[in-house]
Motif scaffolding. Structure first.
Motif, PDB file in Angstrom:
ATOM      1  N   SER A 109     -13.532   3.948   9.134  1.00  0.00           N
ATOM      2  CA  SER A 109     -12.518   4.063  10.136  1.00  0.00           C
ATOM      3  C   SER A 109     -11.096   3.875   9.808  1.00  0.00           C
ATOM      4  N   THR A 129     -13.550   5.769  17.077  1.00  0.00           N
ATOM      5  CA  THR A 129     -12.400   5.589  16.179  1.00  0.00           C
ATOM      6  C   THR A 129     -11.207   6.546  16.244  1.00  0.00           C
ATOM      7  N   LEU A 130     -11.529   7.870  16.454  1.00  0.00           N
ATOM      8  CA  LEU A 130     -10.335   8.819  16.886  1.00  0.00           C
ATOM      9  C   LEU A 130      -9.879   8.517  18.106  1.00  0.00           C
ATOM     10  N   ALA A 168     -17.594  14.254  15.189  1.00  0.00           N
ATOM     11  CA  ALA A 168     -17.276  13.372  16.049  1.00  0.00           C
ATOM     12  C   ALA A 168     -17.886  13.656  17.698  1.00  0.00           C
ATOM     13  N   CYS A 169     -18.141  14.943  17.789  1.00  0.00           N
ATOM     14  CA  CYS A 169     -18.953  15.459  18.981  1.00  0.00           C
ATOM     15  C   CYS A 169     -20.295  14.850  18.867  1.00  0.00           C
ATOM     16  N   LEU A 211     -17.494   7.344  15.271  1.00  0.00           N
ATOM     17  CA  LEU A 211     -16.507   8.299  14.964  1.00  0.00           C
ATOM     18  C   LEU A 211     -15.673   8.567  16.015  1.00  0.00           C
ATOM     19  N   ALA A 212     -16.192   9.192  16.941  1.00  0.00           N
ATOM     20  CA  ALA A 212     -15.363   9.490  18.322  1.00  0.00           C
ATOM     21  C   ALA A 212     -14.641   8.229  18.771  1.00  0.00           C
ATOM     22  N   ASN A 245     -13.721  17.228  13.938  1.00  0.00           N
ATOM     23  CA  ASN A 245     -14.258  17.487  15.183  1.00  0.00           C
ATOM     24  C   ASN A 245     -15.666  17.475  15.398  1.00  0.00           C
ATOM     25  N   ASP A 301     -21.357  11.852  16.770  1.00  0.00           N
ATOM     26  CA  ASP A 301     -21.382  10.664  16.358  1.00  0.00           C
ATOM     27  C   ASP A 301     -20.197   9.620  17.184  1.00  0.00           C
ATOM     28  N   MET A 354     -16.943  12.589  22.031  1.00  0.00           N
ATOM     29  CA  MET A 354     -15.428  12.526  22.098  1.00  0.00           C
ATOM     30  C   MET A 354     -15.023  12.179  23.440  1.00  0.00           C
TER      31      MET A 354
END
Length: 377
Positions: free
Chosen positions: A198, A245-246, A236-237, A242-243, A233, A239, A267
């Motif tokens: 992250s 974190t972004l 992240a869609c 990850l989404a 991208n 997970d 996201m």
């Protein structure tokens, strides 16, 4: 919390169904009682009346009974219709978690298509992606068409020169500027998946935003949105970690930044939890799987290369507020922006065709940072 919501939802539906059943039973017994009341009154007279009077009495009974039946059917029709509307608008909208008007639009508006007149929509494009994989030859032409530019920041494509060129034209054309950060993977155009911490992910976002923001600042402009690129991208869609974190990284940079995300994705979910400014996008020249994700570019039907097909595809999704999947399935969703990809041969013709079709159908094309949903916050 999930199970309590599920129980409340089921209880609500069960309550509606119970109410419907009680009303229908009441209506049925009312009709039965009315019918037997009329027949009973007639039978009391039969023993004393002559045949012609019996006929008149039967005629009068039929005249009373038939309107009662029609009236009951009309009431029943409207009641059942209202119950169906209530049922459709309270059940879970989709397994693909997108926020949208969905069924409510179609049941509560006399003509939904008329509501797109004056509706704001945005066209965005990935630009400045000069690399061995892609030419930026058509960028100036695309910037005459689109409202918002997602500018490659040098990690998957682009360099200082290409960023300066794009920012200069966006300023001239009134196009809003967005960073298009990716994995540091120029060899694969940012399309290969990578497993990073992250901290590393956040650094990718911070560094690429700062690179583009400095160039924008030199031109008297500012970066107003961020849209991740490629594998970053796509991952992240799917997970939520990850989404998150972004979304956290973008929120740390500035709460005024607009986060451009695929509609209905993880996201979008992560950004909503942080109460961010979110613009939900669809892809004009890409096909969708039944789970709402983009068809992999490795598959032959991933891209829509026919401009005529693309413009119909886009207008249908905007009108219906739903994704058109390659299988024919539709997934309800929210749509603020339409992404045109600049890395296929028909991109310019597709962009022109889509823009003209949207304008001809009464939509207003607006840069992301000028849309009412963001300026009125």
């Amino acid at each position: 919390n999930f199970f309590s919501n599920l129980l409340l939802s089921n209880a609500k539906i069960s309550s509606q169904q119970t109410g419907t059943s009680i009303f229908l039973l009441f209506l049925f017994f009312s009709m039965v009682v009315s019918r037997f009341s009329i027949l009973f009154l007639i039978s009391l007279k039969l023993v004393t009346l002559r045949s012609n009077e019996i006929i008149n009495l039967l005629y009068d009974g039929v005249r009373l009974f038939i309107p009662l039946i029609f009236f009951s059917l009309i009431v029943l029709k409207y009641f059942i219709t209202s119950k169906f509307v209530a049922l459709f608008t309270c059940i879970p909208k989709s397994q693909y978690n997108a926020a949208s008007p969905r069924f409510d639009i179609f049941f509560n508006m006399p003509c939904y298509t008329s509501t797109i007149n004056g509706m704001e929509i945005n066209i965005n494009c990935d630009l400045g992606e000069k690399s061995k994989h892609h030419s930026n030859k058509y960028d100036p032409d695309l910037l005459e068409i689109v409202n918002s530019a997602n500018v490659a920041c040098g990690y998957h494509a682009g360099d200082s020169q290409s960023m300066n060129e794009v920012v200069k034209i966006t300023k001239k054309n009134g196009v809003s500027i967005g960073a298009h950060p990716s994995f540091n993977d120029p060899e694969n155009f940012g399309r290969e998946r990578m497993e990073l911490s992250s901290v590393e992910i956040k650094k990718l976002i911070f560094d690429q935003y700062e690179i583009l923001q400095k160039i924008a600042h030199d031109h008297g402009e500012t970066v107003t949105h961020i849209k991740p690129h490629g594998a970053l991208n796509n991952m992240a869609c799917e997970d939520i970690d990850l989404a998150t974190t972004l979304a956290s990284a973008i929120n740390e940079i500035s709460k005024d930044l607009i986060y451009l995300v695929p509609t209905g994705s993880k996201m979008e979910q992560a950004a909503k939890k942080l109460n961010m400014k979110i613009a939900c996008e669809i892809f004009a020249d890409r096909n969708y799987e039944d789970d709402g994700n983009l068809v992999s570019r490795k598959k032959p039907h991933a891209l829509i290369t026919d401009p005529a097909h693309a413009k119909k595809h886009v207008l249908s999704m905007v009108k219906n507020q739903s994704l058109n999947c390659h299988s024919g399935k539709q997934i309800p969703c929210e749509i603020d922006s339409i992404c045109i990809h600049g890395d296929n041969k028909s991109s310019l013709a597709t962009a022109k065709s889509i823009k003209d079709n949207l304008l001809n159908n009464g939509l207003k094309l607006i840069p992301l940072n000028k849309m009412e949903k963001f300026t009125n916050v």
